[in-house]
Design a protein around this motif. Structure first.
Motif, short mmCIF file in Angstrom:
data_model
loop_
_atom_site.label_atom_id
_atom_site.label_comp_id
_atom_site.label_asym_id
_atom_site.label_seq_id
_atom_site.Cartn_x
_atom_site.Cartn_y
_atom_site.Cartn_z
N ASN A 190 16.46 -38.38 -40.07
CA ASN A 190 15.25 -38.16 -39.29
C ASN A 190 14.59 -39.46 -38.84
O ASN A 190 13.95 -39.50 -37.79
CB ASN A 190 14.24 -37.30 -40.06
N GLY A 191 14.73 -40.52 -39.61
CA GLY A 191 14.18 -41.81 -39.21
C GLY A 191 14.77 -42.28 -37.88
O GLY A 191 14.04 -42.80 -37.02
N TRP A 223 16.45 -40.13 -35.71
CA TRP A 223 16.15 -39.06 -34.77
C TRP A 223 14.76 -39.21 -34.17
O TRP A 223 14.56 -39.14 -32.96
CB TRP A 223 16.30 -37.70 -35.45
N ASP A 224 13.76 -39.42 -35.04
CA ASP A 224 12.37 -39.48 -34.58
C ASP A 224 12.13 -40.63 -33.61
O ASP A 224 11.31 -40.51 -32.70
CB ASP A 224 11.42 -39.60 -35.78
N ALA A 225 12.85 -41.74 -33.78
CA ALA A 225 12.70 -42.87 -32.86
C ALA A 225 13.40 -42.61 -31.53
O ALA A 225 13.06 -43.23 -30.52
CB ALA A 225 13.29 -44.13 -33.50
N VAL A 248 14.24 -39.17 -30.15
CA VAL A 248 13.91 -37.93 -29.44
C VAL A 248 12.66 -38.13 -28.57
O VAL A 248 11.70 -38.77 -29.00
CB VAL A 248 13.74 -36.75 -30.42
N GLN A 303 9.28 -37.60 -27.29
CA GLN A 303 8.08 -36.86 -27.69
C GLN A 303 7.53 -36.10 -26.47
O GLN A 303 7.51 -36.62 -25.37
CB GLN A 303 7.04 -37.81 -28.27
N THR A 305 10.67 -32.33 -27.11
CA THR A 305 11.57 -32.08 -28.23
C THR A 305 12.21 -30.70 -28.09
O THR A 305 11.56 -29.74 -27.68
CB THR A 305 10.81 -32.18 -29.56
N ARG A 354 15.40 -27.11 -32.95
CA ARG A 354 16.37 -27.82 -33.75
C ARG A 354 16.58 -27.11 -35.07
O ARG A 354 15.65 -26.56 -35.65
CB ARG A 354 15.90 -29.25 -34.02
#
Length: 115
Positions: A78-79, A81-83, A85, A87, A90, A93
């Motif tokens: 997720n670290g 992925w979050d950077a 995807v 915002q 989204t 998922r």
């Protein structure tokens, strides 16, 4: 009738299938044996390239399914992925644990997107 386009086809599967305005990507994996973060980044880089090839991009993703070999790697994946995807764009998922095709793979990403 909607057309179906297949890209990078082989005897078992295609990497991309486009049906009408919907893009389906095969499961993408990273460098075998690399860290979870690196494998995740490798997967997402492949997703970017494949979507661009058919005139789409990550802001057009509709659904993503992520398989992890071990759910203990969820935060590390997720670290990355979050950077990556976008915002505000989204996709839906799901993420689950599965035994992947090769023991050295820890992450697999499957994408459906709009063209």
């Amino acid at each position: 009738m909607s057309t179906i386009e297949r890209h990078h086809g082989g005897p078992r599967m295609s990497q991309i299938v486009v049906h009408g305005e919907t893009v389906y990507l095969a499961g993408q994996v990273g460098t075998e044996g690399a860290s979870v973060a690196q494998q995740t980044q490798d997967c997402l880089d492949k997703v970017d390239a494949l979507l661009a090839e058919v005139g789409s991009d990550k802001s057009r993703m509709l659904q993503v399914i992520i398989w992890l070999a071990d759910m203990a790697d969820f935060a590390e994946m997720n670290g990355v992925w979050d950077a990556w995807v976008p915002q505000g764009n989204t996709p839906v998922r799901a993420c689950g644990e599965a035994k992947l095709a090769t023991p050295g793979y820890t992450v697999e990403v499957i994408v459906t997107a709009a063209k």
